[in-house]
Write a protein that holds these residues in place. Sequence first.
Motif, PDB file in Angstrom:
ATOM      1  N   VAL A 153       0.819  -1.212   0.000  1.00 34.14           N
ATOM      2  CA  VAL A 153       0.000   0.000   0.000  1.00 34.14           C
ATOM      3  C   VAL A 153       0.862   1.276   0.000  1.00 34.14           C
ATOM      4  N   ASN A 154       2.080   1.165   0.507  1.00 36.42           N
ATOM      5  CA  ASN A 154       3.014   2.300   0.511  1.00 36.42           C
ATOM      6  C   ASN A 154       3.782   2.444  -0.799  1.00 36.42           C
ATOM      7  N   ARG A 155       3.454   1.622  -1.794  1.00 33.90           N
ATOM      8  CA  ARG A 155       4.189   1.570  -3.059  1.00 33.90           C
ATOM      9  C   ARG A 155       5.680   1.329  -2.856  1.00 33.90           C
ATOM     10  N   PRO A 156       6.036   0.241  -2.175  1.00 32.19           N
ATOM     11  CA  PRO A 156       7.452  -0.039  -1.933  1.00 32.19           C
ATOM     12  C   PRO A 156       8.150  -0.462  -3.223  1.00 32.19           C
ATOM     13  N   GLN A 157       9.465  -0.218  -3.278  1.00 29.73           N
ATOM     14  CA  GLN A 157      10.240  -0.657  -4.444  1.00 29.73           C
ATOM     15  C   GLN A 157      10.550  -2.138  -4.355  1.00 29.73           C
ATOM     16  N   LEU A 158      10.575  -2.630  -3.098  1.00 29.15           N
ATOM     17  CA  LEU A 158      10.985  -4.014  -2.858  1.00 29.15           C
ATOM     18  C   LEU A 158       9.920  -4.712  -2.032  1.00 29.15           C
ATOM     19  N   LEU A 159       9.546  -5.912  -2.466  1.00 28.52           N
ATOM     20  CA  LEU A 159       8.570  -6.717  -1.739  1.00 28.52           C
ATOM     21  C   LEU A 159       9.262  -8.000  -1.292  1.00 28.52           C
ATOM     22  N   LEU A 160       9.298  -8.231   0.030  1.00 25.53           N
ATOM     23  CA  LEU A 160       9.899  -9.439   0.593  1.00 25.53           C
ATOM     24  C   LEU A 160       8.787 -10.319   1.141  1.00 25.53           C
ATOM     25  N   ALA A 161       8.932 -11.636   0.997  1.00 21.64           N
ATOM     26  CA  ALA A 161       7.931 -12.541   1.560  1.00 21.64           C
ATOM     27  C   ALA A 161       8.639 -13.716   2.215  1.00 21.64           C
ATOM     28  N   ASP A 162       8.222 -14.051   3.452  1.00 22.82           N
ATOM     29  CA  ASP A 162       8.830 -15.156   4.183  1.00 22.82           C
ATOM     30  C   ASP A 162       7.832 -16.313   4.259  1.00 22.82           C
ATOM     31  N   GLU A 163       8.038 -17.324   3.458  1.00 20.25           N
ATOM     32  CA  GLU A 163       7.138 -18.491   3.388  1.00 20.25           C
ATOM     33  C   GLU A 163       5.675 -18.058   3.276  1.00 20.25           C
ATOM     34  N   PRO A 164       5.343 -17.263   2.273  1.00 18.51           N
ATOM     35  CA  PRO A 164       3.993 -16.681   2.214  1.00 18.51           C
ATOM     36  C   PRO A 164       2.895 -17.708   1.962  1.00 18.51           C
ATOM     37  N   THR A 165       3.271 -18.911   1.499  1.00 17.56           N
ATOM     38  CA  THR A 165       2.236 -19.910   1.212  1.00 17.56           C
ATOM     39  C   THR A 165       2.343 -21.097   2.165  1.00 17.56           C
ATOM     40  N   GLY A 166       3.091 -20.908   3.266  1.00 15.17           N
ATOM     41  CA  GLY A 166       3.326 -22.003   4.204  1.00 15.17           C
ATOM     42  C   GLY A 166       2.065 -22.577   4.814  1.00 15.17           C
ATOM     43  N   ASN A 167       0.994 -21.770   4.872  1.00 15.66           N
ATOM     44  CA  ASN A 167      -0.251 -22.244   5.481  1.00 15.66           C
ATOM     45  C   ASN A 167      -1.362 -22.453   4.460  1.00 15.66           C
ATOM     46  N   LEU A 168      -1.012 -22.511   3.160  1.00 19.72           N
ATOM     47  CA  LEU A 168      -2.048 -22.566   2.124  1.00 19.72           C
ATOM     48  C   LEU A 168      -1.915 -23.832   1.276  1.00 19.72           C
ATOM     49  N   ASP A 169      -3.030 -24.287   0.720  1.00 16.26           N
ATOM     50  CA  ASP A 169      -2.939 -25.450  -0.166  1.00 16.26           C
ATOM     51  C   ASP A 169      -2.412 -25.013  -1.537  1.00 16.26           C
ATOM     52  N   GLU A 170      -2.226 -26.011  -2.425  1.00 14.33           N
ATOM     53  CA  GLU A 170      -1.491 -25.728  -3.656  1.00 14.33           C
ATOM     54  C   GLU A 170      -2.195 -24.717  -4.568  1.00 14.33           C
ATOM     55  N   ALA A 171      -3.507 -24.843  -4.701  1.00 10.04           N
ATOM     56  CA  ALA A 171      -4.228 -23.938  -5.611  1.00 10.04           C
ATOM     57  C   ALA A 171      -4.137 -22.496  -5.109  1.00 10.04           C
ATOM     58  N   LEU A 172      -4.356 -22.326  -3.796  1.00  9.14           N
ATOM     59  CA  LEU A 172      -4.285 -20.969  -3.228  1.00  9.14           C
ATOM     60  C   LEU A 172      -2.864 -20.425  -3.318  1.00  9.14           C
ATOM     61  N   SER A 173      -1.884 -21.299  -3.142  1.00 10.42           N
ATOM     62  CA  SER A 173      -0.493 -20.876  -3.213  1.00 10.42           C
ATOM     63  C   SER A 173      -0.163 -20.344  -4.607  1.00 10.42           C
ATOM     64  N   LEU A 174      -0.675 -21.024  -5.623  1.00 14.32           N
ATOM     65  CA  LEU A 174      -0.441 -20.559  -6.998  1.00 14.32           C
ATOM     66  C   LEU A 174      -1.045 -19.176  -7.210  1.00 14.32           C
ATOM     67  N   ASP A 175      -2.250 -18.964  -6.657  1.00 16.22           N
ATOM     68  CA  ASP A 175      -2.893 -17.633  -6.742  1.00 16.22           C
ATOM     69  C   ASP A 175      -1.997 -16.568  -6.136  1.00 16.22           C
ATOM     70  N   ILE A 176      -1.431 -16.888  -4.967  1.00 19.71           N
ATOM     71  CA  ILE A 176      -0.588 -15.914  -4.264  1.00 19.71           C
ATOM     72  C   ILE A 176       0.663 -15.618  -5.098  1.00 19.71           C
ATOM     73  N   PHE A 177       1.267 -16.664  -5.663  1.00 20.34           N
ATOM     74  CA  PHE A 177       2.456 -16.436  -6.500  1.00 20.34           C
ATOM     75  C   PHE A 177       2.100 -15.597  -7.727  1.00 20.34           C
ATOM     76  N   SER A 178       0.912 -15.812  -8.286  1.00 18.62           N
ATOM     77  CA  SER A 178       0.486 -15.017  -9.447  1.00 18.62           C
ATOM     78  C   SER A 178       0.365 -13.543  -9.069  1.00 18.62           C
ATOM     79  N   LEU A 179      -0.109 -13.320  -7.854  1.00 19.16           N
ATOM     80  CA  LEU A 179      -0.247 -11.944  -7.370  1.00 19.16           C
ATOM     81  C   LEU A 179       1.134 -11.278  -7.263  1.00 19.16           C
ATOM     82  N   PHE A 180       2.103 -12.021  -6.735  1.00 12.16           N
ATOM     83  CA  PHE A 180       3.471 -11.477  -6.680  1.00 12.16           C
ATOM     84  C   PHE A 180       3.963 -11.156  -8.094  1.00 12.16           C
ATOM     85  N   GLU A 181       3.647 -12.041  -9.042  1.00 12.21           N
ATOM     86  CA  GLU A 181       4.067 -11.801 -10.440  1.00 12.21           C
ATOM     87  C   GLU A 181       3.456 -10.518 -10.981  1.00 12.21           C
TER      88      GLU A 181
END
Length: 217
Positions: A153-181
């Motif tokens: 929301v602050n329009r950062p230049q760099l986005l870091l994620a620490d195991e962002p899909t560690g609690n999600l199943d595979e389909a949801l994890s793919l959605d999250i990775f697509s969002l990062f993309e």
Amino acid sequence: MIRFSNVSKAYLGGKPALQGLTFHLPVGSMTYLMGHSGAGKSTLLKLIMGIERANGGNIWFNGHDITRLNKHEIPFLRRQIGMVHQDYRLLSDRSILDNVSLPLIISGMHPHEIKRRASAALDRVGLLNRANHLPIHLSGGEQQRVDIARAIVNRPQLLLADEPTGNLDEALSLDIFSLFEEFNRAGVTVLIATHDRALVQQKPKPCLILEQGHLRY
Ligand code: ADP
Ligand code: ADP
């Protein structure tokens, strides 16, 4: 964007968590940080955020050596970085919109602009229609998207994620990775710590691989 030169980190009384790391993350890149539990992934992210201090070597963020920052300069560094957590870390007694607004409130923005920007960020992760809900009313995948909206929301230049899909199943994890993309395509440099090899194989990107604190080339 980020350059590590011979960086080492040892916690007090422990064995070295990171040793002799040298690498470069170009502006606009998207990279996975891989390695087993205990390999040093979280420590590496904490060094970039200025949460932990390196014991040796140099880390440059946009040409500034952040190993030399004093306490008062660290908040300015953090403001340029968005951080996504495995466990979302949302405030349970605040609405989704209020959670996403927090970084803007801290930066002292006008309330009207805060609402507009936070709503736009929620829209970007597909959750504008849930703005007034509490976190408990959202699924795990949705809560992770709120955490991402708050990180960008602050329009950062760099986005870091620490195991962002560690609690999600595979389909949801793919959605999250697509969002990062999507954010990466909009120009944000992205670094994702993950040990989810199956997911990484489905969305191949450059990888940094840590093995017991060393980079494997
Ligand atoms: P990962 O994120 O890959 O699981 P970490 O960076 O959390 O790895 O941990 C790397 C090493 O540093 C591990 O041996 C871990 O036990 C140690 N470590 C991490 N945080 C601390 C700390 N606050 N104090 C002492 N040792 C720590
Ligand atoms: P606005 O520009 O009105 O804030 P946008 O739809 O362009 O609305 O963006 C919505 C949100 O998405 C922004 O508040 C910001 O958090 C994030 N965002 C959009 N573009 C970028 C970008 N290039 N870099 C970082 N964050 C971005």
